[in-house]
Design an enzyme around this catalytic site. Structure first.
Site, mmCIF file in Angstrom:
data_model
loop_
_atom_site.group_PDB
_atom_site.id
_atom_site.type_symbol
_atom_site.label_atom_id
_atom_site.label_comp_id
_atom_site.label_asym_id
_atom_site.label_seq_id
_atom_site.Cartn_x
_atom_site.Cartn_y
_atom_site.Cartn_z
ATOM 1 N N ARG A 124 49.148 36.721 51.880
ATOM 2 C CA ARG A 124 48.985 36.346 50.271
ATOM 3 C C ARG A 124 49.251 37.517 49.398
ATOM 4 N NH1 ARG A 124 44.817 36.817 46.535
ATOM 5 N NH2 ARG A 124 43.293 37.085 48.028
ATOM 6 N N HIS B 273 39.606 40.368 53.947
ATOM 7 C CA HIS B 273 39.488 39.986 52.546
ATOM 8 C C HIS B 273 39.797 38.386 52.541
ATOM 9 C CE1 HIS B 273 39.703 40.399 48.220
ATOM 10 N NE2 HIS B 273 40.998 39.805 48.175
ATOM 11 N N LEU C 257 43.504 32.872 43.186
ATOM 12 C CA LEU C 257 43.074 32.133 41.881
ATOM 13 C C LEU C 257 43.752 31.270 41.283
ATOM 14 C CD1 LEU C 257 40.915 34.994 39.933
ATOM 15 C CD2 LEU C 257 40.110 33.704 41.540
ATOM 16 N N GLU D 287 43.032 45.578 43.616
ATOM 17 C CA GLU D 287 44.479 46.256 43.537
ATOM 18 C C GLU D 287 44.852 46.502 41.988
ATOM 19 O OE1 GLU D 287 46.642 44.326 46.374
ATOM 20 O OE2 GLU D 287 48.003 43.464 44.639
ATOM 21 N N ARG E 39 49.844 43.739 50.464
ATOM 22 C CA ARG E 39 48.629 44.145 50.989
ATOM 23 C C ARG E 39 48.879 44.562 52.549
ATOM 24 N NH1 ARG E 39 44.330 40.335 47.870
ATOM 25 N NH2 ARG E 39 44.730 41.491 45.772
ATOM 26 N N PHE F 67 50.642 43.666 39.788
ATOM 27 C CA PHE F 67 49.629 43.753 40.710
ATOM 28 C C PHE F 67 50.804 43.539 42.112
ATOM 29 C CE2 PHE F 67 45.714 42.088 42.212
ATOM 30 C CZ PHE F 67 44.903 42.394 41.039
ATOM 31 N N GLY G 224 31.011 22.634 48.062
ATOM 32 C CA GLY G 224 31.474 23.960 47.622
ATOM 33 C C GLY G 224 31.849 24.044 46.143
ATOM 34 N N GLN H 215 43.834 38.452 56.050
ATOM 35 C CA GLN H 215 44.056 39.483 55.182
ATOM 36 C C GLN H 215 43.325 40.665 54.977
ATOM 37 O OE1 GLN H 215 44.697 39.145 50.533
ATOM 38 N NE2 GLN H 215 46.790 39.411 51.405
ATOM 39 N N HIS I 45 42.359 43.960 52.867
ATOM 40 C CA HIS I 45 42.659 44.520 51.594
ATOM 41 C C HIS I 45 42.679 46.056 51.883
ATOM 42 C CE1 HIS I 45 42.668 45.830 47.426
ATOM 43 N NE2 HIS I 45 42.650 44.464 47.095
ATOM 44 N N LEU J 3 34.940 45.485 47.547
ATOM 45 C CA LEU J 3 36.396 45.859 47.174
ATOM 46 C C LEU J 3 36.437 46.630 45.995
ATOM 47 C CD1 LEU J 3 39.006 44.235 47.772
ATOM 48 C CD2 LEU J 3 38.852 42.802 45.809
HETATM 49 C C1 LIG Z 1 35.651 40.600 46.218
HETATM 50 C C2 LIG Z 1 36.890 39.765 45.860
HETATM 51 C C3 LIG Z 1 37.813 39.924 44.970
HETATM 52 C C4 LIG Z 1 38.860 39.014 44.575
HETATM 53 N N1 LIG Z 1 39.683 39.186 43.485
HETATM 54 C C5 LIG Z 1 40.528 38.312 43.434
HETATM 55 C C6 LIG Z 1 41.725 38.417 42.529
HETATM 56 O O1 LIG Z 1 41.458 39.109 41.536
HETATM 57 N N2 LIG Z 1 42.594 37.306 42.207
HETATM 58 C C7 LIG Z 1 42.806 36.491 43.448
HETATM 59 O O2 LIG Z 1 43.435 35.644 43.111
HETATM 60 N N3 LIG Z 1 41.726 36.271 44.395
HETATM 61 C C8 LIG Z 1 40.841 36.997 44.141
HETATM 62 N N4 LIG Z 1 39.887 37.160 45.495
HETATM 63 C C9 LIG Z 1 40.231 35.930 46.408
HETATM 64 C C10 LIG Z 1 39.451 34.593 45.734
HETATM 65 O O3 LIG Z 1 38.470 34.955 44.889
HETATM 66 C C11 LIG Z 1 38.927 33.619 46.767
HETATM 67 O O4 LIG Z 1 40.244 33.417 47.775
HETATM 68 C C12 LIG Z 1 38.546 32.473 46.118
HETATM 69 O O5 LIG Z 1 37.502 32.628 45.025
HETATM 70 C C13 LIG Z 1 37.835 31.544 47.054
HETATM 71 O O6 LIG Z 1 37.306 30.288 46.104
HETATM 72 P P1 LIG Z 1 37.224 29.037 46.746
HETATM 73 O O7 LIG Z 1 36.651 27.912 45.711
HETATM 74 O O8 LIG Z 1 37.898 28.501 47.740
HETATM 75 O O9 LIG Z 1 35.685 29.180 47.511
HETATM 76 P P2 LIG Z 1 34.437 30.296 47.024
HETATM 77 O O10 LIG Z 1 34.150 30.625 45.724
HETATM 78 O O11 LIG Z 1 34.241 31.165 48.347
HETATM 79 O O12 LIG Z 1 33.185 29.024 47.064
HETATM 80 C C14 LIG Z 1 32.892 28.643 48.657
HETATM 81 C C15 LIG Z 1 31.801 27.487 48.060
HETATM 82 O O13 LIG Z 1 31.494 26.632 49.316
HETATM 83 C C16 LIG Z 1 30.079 26.582 49.326
HETATM 84 N N5 LIG Z 1 29.857 26.110 50.840
HETATM 85 C C17 LIG Z 1 30.341 27.082 51.843
HETATM 86 N N6 LIG Z 1 29.679 26.390 52.912
HETATM 87 C C18 LIG Z 1 28.934 25.680 52.788
HETATM 88 C C19 LIG Z 1 27.820 24.721 53.382
HETATM 89 N N7 LIG Z 1 27.912 24.756 54.599
HETATM 90 N N8 LIG Z 1 27.387 23.698 52.602
HETATM 91 C C20 LIG Z 1 27.269 23.758 51.367
HETATM 92 N N9 LIG Z 1 28.011 24.434 50.749
HETATM 93 C C21 LIG Z 1 28.884 25.429 51.404
HETATM 94 C C22 LIG Z 1 29.375 27.782 48.873
HETATM 95 O O14 LIG Z 1 28.066 27.769 48.582
HETATM 96 C C23 LIG Z 1 30.495 27.976 47.632
HETATM 97 O O15 LIG Z 1 29.773 27.297 46.719
HETATM 98 C C24 LIG Z 1 38.853 37.977 45.671
HETATM 99 C C25 LIG Z 1 37.999 37.886 46.659
HETATM 100 C C26 LIG Z 1 36.984 38.574 46.733
HETATM 101 C C27 LIG Z 1 36.218 38.436 47.869
#
Ligand SMILES: Cc1cc2nc3c(=O)[nH]c(=O)nc-3n(C[C@H](O)[C@H](O)[C@H](O)COP(=O)(O)OP(=O)(O)OC[C@H]3O[C@@H](n4cnc5c(N)ncnc54)[C@H](O)[C@@H]3O)c2cc1C
Length: 574
Positions: free
Chosen positions: A389, A347, A395, A250, A281, A115, A11, A235, A237, A247
């Site tokens: 959350r 979300h 983030l 907020e 939310r 927020f 990831g 969650q 949104h 999305l």
């Molecule tokens: C539209 C949107 C807006 C948001 N805005 C905010 C915000 O303003 N503030 C905030 O705090 N949070 C926000 N969030 C929530 C936050 O962005 C996410 O919870 C967070 O980015 C998740 O990050 P992560 O690093 O855990 O995973 P992700 O960024 O989801 O990355 C997952 C990774 O895992 C990899 N992966 C998954 N399965 C496999 C597999 N089987 N094999 C190989 N690779 C795999 C994917 O390719 C990817 O690289 C938002 C979410 C969304 C959807």
């Protein structure tokens, strides 16, 4: 093909990149991602990242901690929340020094905005705590971390799909999957493996999540006979673009946008007199659906309006350019002139793979560490978000706990032994792929996936009850049976997305089953989990975390008490 590293991070979102960057100080690190790393869902994060910098008004980490605990409906583990709130300001300064281009205020300091659920002095009034880079905060952080990782020599394996974790002597020693371009098996041998695979919003029909959010990491954990914690807390949104789920952050309400029902009323004043549109939310989502349920949706339909007209064109372009452009592209309207139709959209997963505050994956509820395996980000459950959350707390969770996970690996990697790879690693991958490519099954992935998404949306979303959950569980079992008879129309071994989607669907169904099962067991309402047959929170019986794992006879649940802390449970009033 076999690849040798010290550390493999599955990831490449913000959690994965931060962990990789920190661990790369004294280890050979690879990041594996099924999409190109810079397309991970983290780039879509819009509104901001929470930290009590106090750049706009007085703030303290204790206030941030209190808001997070209260926002979680008192299910979060308070020692973990303390770490989050206390380390957040330094985490932001570190990002700033790495080069993240945060928006600035007139004094040249990092600008902060309001927020949902973030307050001053233990709930008195909304506070400006969210740091941001316009409404492209995730993108700004991702690009900076990606550059830093490249500088440190982190190796990227893009478009590789991981299907298995590998174990030797009860220790995680690698992962196996295949290259999406060629279908060749790829085996990664390492001393430490990190799950940073993000969430699984795609199990719902309407979601803000990207296509990659299919819960693969949760399924990998289930395969390893691990439990998933608190998965009933999903969650929604409140402001997804109606019908699409895309999305609208907020931040739109933080900058002055308000929700209006079909009668033009600013209805949040009735549900949360102090915080109004900036309540947490879970509360706003339920309020929107209540209004719709009472026939006060716009023209009696199942949406309400987000009114951004007060902000004016200039402010919208300056503070919210991304969402202004999304609204124009997808709805063909100008939000400075026309109200935007919105409805709740799936979300975020509050639950996940149980970890301690150092990123170690826990093998059981008593806290036994599983050697060699770590988890960070949305797929992990530390647990700082509990039952709900707060905005901008994901983030900061990714950055704070991504760093701590990287530091654990940094400290532990030299002492870790190299365990041999299991001999059948490649054939595990190939057998599964070949059986799908050669199957003459009559079921199609797309149809089954849609059935699952509709089912989850209808029976296990903002409102649930015992009857619909029982029904949903039965239907998920049926869908799992039908998946055994799935066949592919595309037999190619070059970028075969139908193959990938079939594998993802298997993961989605297993995660959905855990969500529905966990929700069925929890006979109370707390945070994002609202049971219309048990509408009250019940601290006497349910101030505990759900742990669910797969057994040969079906899912089994156990519970672990919430770690108490400085804030005793109180009624949530906003
Ligand atoms: C539209 C949107 C807006 C948001 N805005 C905010 C915000 O303003 N503030 C905030 O705090 N949070 C926000 N969030 C929530 C936050 O962005 C996410 O919870 C967070 O980015 C998740 O990050 P992560 O690093 O855990 O995973 P992700 O960024 O989801 O990355 C997952 C990774 O895992 C990899 N992966 C998954 N399965 C496999 C597999 N089987 N094999 C190989 N690779 C795999 C994917 O390719 C990817 O690289 C938002 C979410 C969304 C959807």
């Amino acid at each position: 093909m076999i690849h040798e590293y010290d550390v493999v991070v599955i990831g490449g979102g913000i959690a994965g990149l931060y962990t990789a960057l920190t661990a790369s100080e004294n280890a050979k690190v690879a990041v594996i991602s099924k999409v190109h790393v810079t397309r991970s869902h983290s780039v879509a994060a819009q509104g901001g990242i929470a930290a009590s910098l106090g750049n706009e008004e007085e703030d303290h980490w204790e206030w941030h901690m209190y808001d997070t605990v209260k926002g979680s409906d008192f299910l979060a583990d308070q020692h973990a929340v303390e770490v989050l709130a206390q380390e957040a300001p330094n985490a932001i300064y570190t990002l700033e020094h790495m080069g993240v281009p945060f928006s600035r205020n007139a004094q040249g300091k990092i600008e902060q905005r309001r927020f949902g659920g973030h307050t001053r002095n233990f709930g008195e009034a909304p506070i400006k705590r969210a740091c941001y880079a316009s409404d492209r905060t995730g993108r700004a952080i991702m690009d900076t971390l990606y550059d830093r990782c490249l500088q440190k020599g982190v190796v990227f394996h893009n478009e590789v799909f991981i299907q298995h974790l590998l174990f030797a002597l009860n220790s995680c020693c690698g992962a196996a999957g295949y290259d999406l371009a060629t279908t060749e098996p790829q085996v990664f041998h390492a001393k430490a493996v990190v799950l940073a695979t993000g969430g699984c919003g795609k199990i719902y029909k309407t979601t803000s999540n990207g296509f990659a959010s299919t819960g693969d990491g949760f399924a990998l954990a289930l395969d390893a006979l691990l439990s998933l914690e608190d998965m009933e807390f999903v969650q929604f949104h409140p402001t997804g673009i109606y019908g699409l789920g895309i999305l609208i952050s907020e931040a739109a309400r933080a900058e002055g946008g308000v929700l209006r029902n079909g009668l033009g009323e600013r209805f949040m004043e009735r549900y949360a007199p102090t915080l109004k549109d900036l309540a947490p939310r879970d509360i706003v989502s339920r309020a929107v659906l209540n209004e719709i349920g009472e026939g006060k949706g716009v023209e009696g339909k199942d949406y309400v309006y987000l009114d951004l007209r007060e902000l004016g064109r200039e402010r919208l372009n300056q503070k919210l350019p991304e969402i202004t452009s999304l609204i124009k592209t997808y709805l063909g309207i100008d939000p400075s002139e026309t109200q935007v139709p919105v409805a709740p959209t799936c979300h975020y997963m509050m639950g996940g793979i149980p970890t301690d505050a150092e990123g170690h994956v826990l093998a059981d509820k008593s806290g036994t560490v599983l050697p060699g395996l770590y988890a960070a980000g949305e797929c992990a459950c530390v647990s700082v978000h509990g039952a709900n959350r707060l905005g901008c707390n994901s983030l900061i969770d990714l950055v704070v706990f991504g760093r701590r996970t990287g530091l654990s690996i940094f400290n532990e990697i030299k002492a870790r032994l190299v365990h041999p790879l299991p001999v059948q690693a490649e054939s595990l991958v190939l057998d599964k792929i070949n059986s799908l490519l050669e199957s003459h099954g009559t079921e199609r992935t797309a149809g089954l996936r849609e059935a699952l998404q509709c089912l989850m949306t209808e029976e296990c979303s903002v409102f649930r009850n015992g009857k619909t959950l029982e029904d949903a569980l039965g239907q998920v079992h049926q869908l799992k049976k039908r998946l055994l008879n799935v066949g592919l129309t595309n037999k190619s071994r070059v970028f075969n997305y139908e193959l990938q989607e079939a594998l993802e669907l298997g993961n989605m169904l297993r995660v959905a089953e855990v969500i529905v099962y966990s929700a069925l067991q929890r006979q109370e309402s707390r945070g994002a989990h609202f049971r219309s047959d048990y509408p009250q929170r019940n601290d006497e019986e349910w101030l505990k975390h759900t742990f669910v794992n797969e057994t040969p006879t079906g899912l089994k649940e156990t519970y672990k008490p919430v770690a108490a802390g400085r804030f005793a449970p109180e009624k949530r009033r906003y």
